[in-house]
Design a protein around this motif. Structure first.
Motif, PDB file in Angstrom:
ATOM      1  N   PHE A  12      -5.150   0.238   2.614  1.00 19.79           N
ATOM      2  CA  PHE A  12      -4.634   1.600   2.830  1.00 19.79           C
ATOM      3  C   PHE A  12      -3.607   1.625   3.954  1.00 19.79           C
ATOM      4  CE2 PHE A  12      -5.011   5.664   5.128  1.00 19.79           C
ATOM      5  CZ  PHE A  12      -4.588   6.536   4.131  1.00 19.79           C
ATOM      6  N   LEU A  13      -3.914   0.962   5.074  1.00 17.16           N
ATOM      7  CA  LEU A  13      -2.997   0.972   6.211  1.00 17.16           C
ATOM      8  C   LEU A  13      -1.692   0.261   5.879  1.00 17.16           C
ATOM      9  CD1 LEU A  13      -2.608   1.754   9.162  1.00 17.16           C
ATOM     10  CD2 LEU A  13      -3.711  -0.385   9.837  1.00 17.16           C
ATOM     11  N   THR A  14      -1.766  -0.815   5.109  1.00 22.89           N
ATOM     12  CA  THR A  14      -0.549  -1.536   4.737  1.00 22.89           C
ATOM     13  C   THR A  14       0.323  -0.696   3.819  1.00 22.89           C
ATOM     14  OG1 THR A  14      -1.786  -3.617   4.911  1.00 22.89           O
ATOM     15  CG2 THR A  14       0.337  -3.695   3.803  1.00 22.89           C
ATOM     16  N   TYR A  15      -0.297   0.064   2.925  1.00 23.62           N
ATOM     17  CA  TYR A  15       0.479   0.977   2.072  1.00 23.62           C
ATOM     18  C   TYR A  15       1.191   2.029   2.916  1.00 23.62           C
ATOM     19  CZ  TYR A  15      -0.806  -0.467  -2.659  1.00 23.62           C
ATOM     20  OH  TYR A  15      -0.922  -1.146  -3.839  1.00 23.62           O
ATOM     21  N   ILE A  16       0.499   2.598   3.889  1.00 21.59           N
ATOM     22  CA  ILE A  16       1.111   3.615   4.754  1.00 21.59           C
ATOM     23  C   ILE A  16       2.283   3.018   5.540  1.00 21.59           C
ATOM     24  CG2 ILE A  16       0.720   5.156   6.704  1.00 21.59           C
ATOM     25  CD1 ILE A  16      -0.527   6.108   4.106  1.00 21.59           C
ATOM     26  N   LEU A  17       2.081   1.829   6.098  1.00 19.74           N
ATOM     27  CA  LEU A  17       3.156   1.179   6.859  1.00 19.74           C
ATOM     28  C   LEU A  17       4.333   0.817   5.959  1.00 19.74           C
ATOM     29  CD1 LEU A  17       1.096  -1.147   9.226  1.00 19.74           C
ATOM     30  CD2 LEU A  17       2.325   0.928   9.834  1.00 19.74           C
ATOM     31  N   MET A  72       0.827  -5.988   0.635  1.00 19.85           N
ATOM     32  CA  MET A  72       0.159  -5.028  -0.243  1.00 19.85           C
ATOM     33  C   MET A  72      -0.416  -5.715  -1.477  1.00 19.85           C
ATOM     34  SD  MET A  72       2.345  -1.527  -0.395  1.00 19.85           S
ATOM     35  CE  MET A  72       3.823  -1.658   0.567  1.00 19.85           C
ATOM     36  N   VAL A 128       5.390   2.480   3.279  1.00 21.81           N
ATOM     37  CA  VAL A 128       6.157   3.708   3.044  1.00 21.81           C
ATOM     38  C   VAL A 128       6.936   4.105   4.297  1.00 21.81           C
ATOM     39  CG1 VAL A 128       5.959   6.167   2.492  1.00 21.81           C
ATOM     40  CG2 VAL A 128       4.546   4.503   1.271  1.00 21.81           C
ATOM     41  N   ALA A 129       6.300   3.943   5.475  1.00 24.71           N
ATOM     42  CA  ALA A 129       6.988   4.287   6.726  1.00 24.71           C
ATOM     43  C   ALA A 129       8.200   3.388   6.958  1.00 24.71           C
ATOM     44  CB  ALA A 129       6.005   4.182   7.897  1.00 24.71           C
ATOM     45  N   TRP A 130       8.054   2.104   6.631  1.00 30.75           N
ATOM     46  CA  TRP A 130       9.176   1.191   6.851  1.00 30.75           C
ATOM     47  C   TRP A 130      10.299   1.386   5.843  1.00 30.75           C
ATOM     48  CZ3 TRP A 130      11.267  -1.986  10.326  1.00 30.75           C
ATOM     49  CH2 TRP A 130      10.518  -2.282  11.457  1.00 30.75           C
TER      50      TRP A 130
END
Length: 299
Positions: free
Chosen positions: A173-178, A277, A180-182
């Motif tokens: 989950f955290l890698t998906y969020i990062l 991911m 999208v942020a990147w």
């Protein structure tokens, strides 16, 4: 060290060999000594191979290399390289941009005071991004080693637990969020590249005009239209030969190319996060599948 049973078997073999040699009487003491050493070496080698529970050193190395998470390793190297390029080049490029604005477009300090604060804030954010991704990359690599060994069942003592699967799911989950942020960071880093490219192309039009230009001073670049500095900033724009001189400065040349490298570094980081991911999602799915008691097939 040998086990007691292995020592007993080797000792019986050595005594039998020496006894048969002495009865025949056709070997010298030197030959008997070499045979003794050879039998000892064979017993030691066999015991080590049996303890390793494999056929040889090559098979042991292949088994160990099978537990290396190559996808996570490649992603970690790519992530470290991309973040280093983005943070290092972006920090220096921001400093060069502020110097250009102060010297040529906004000579009154109060006009670009807010811009100076924003650039300093972005530089501090860059420090935080570099520190965070250094730790996060190491954690993801360690998590990749754990999940790969558990998925491939390289060691019998590696058992998946609910806590371990929850941690793996959290990293997914955290890698998906990062990621999208990147993507947003990558798009944002392309903005200064576009602005500097427009300025560079305008300078080329001044130095090598392709059309008949009666007045070179009519070719200008107004930085105020981009919202970087307020409209009351003086002079706010550069025209003609003044603009050409700005493009020839080392600050402009260095900042322009550093922004390009920083944008490339952000793109490399996005690719690294995509690889993370895929790897973390696959490992999490397999671990969750194997945790089911009624599973009867393997990937």
């Amino acid at each position: 060290m040998w086990a007691a049973a292995e020592v007993s078997v080797c000792a019986e073999g050595i005594l039998a060999e020496l006894w048969s040699t002495c009865l025949r009487g056709n070997s010298s003491p030197l030959n008997v000594g070499w045979k003794y050493f050879f039998i000892i070496s064979q017993c030691n080698t066999n015991s080590q191979c049996e303890a390793c529970d494999c056929e040889g050193c090559f098979e042991c190395c292949i088994k160990c290399l099978g537990g290396v998470p190559y996808a996570s390793l490649v992603a970690t190297i790519l992530c470290f390289s991309g973040v280093a390029l983005f943070c290092g080049c972006g920090h220096v490029a921001l400093t060069g941009t502020l110097t250009i604005l102060e010297n040529h477009f906004s000579k009154v300090t109060t006009d670009h005071a807010m811009l100076t604060d924003v650039i300093q804030l972005m530089q501090y954010v860059i420090y935080g991004i570099a520190s965070f991704f250094f730790l996060y990359g190491i954690i993801l690599l360690a998590e990749g080693f754990y999940t790969t060994s558990a998925v491939k069942e390289l060691h019998s003592e590696f058992k998946t637990t609910i806590c371990g699967r929850c941690i793996s799911g959290m990293f997914v989950f955290l890698t998906y969020i990062l990621g999208v942020a990147w993507l947003g960071v990558f798009g944002f880093s392309a903005v200064p590249v576009f602005l500097f490219y427009n300025m560079w192309s305008t300078c080329n039009a001044i130095n090598t005009p392709t059309v008949n230009v009666t007045d070179i001073d009519s070719i200008c670049v107004d930085v105020r239209q981009y919202g970087i500095i307020p409209w009351n900033a003086t002079p706010g724009r550069a025209c003609g030969s003044t603009l050409g001189d700005i493009c020839k400065t080392s600050d402009f040349y260095l900042s322009y190319h550093l922004y390009i490298v920083a944008c490339a570094g952000a793109g490399a980081t996005v690719i690294a996060l995509l690889i993370y991911m895929m790897a973390t999602t696959y490992n999490f799915a397999v671990l969750k599948f194997k945790s089911r008691e009624d599973c009867c097939t393997k990937f």
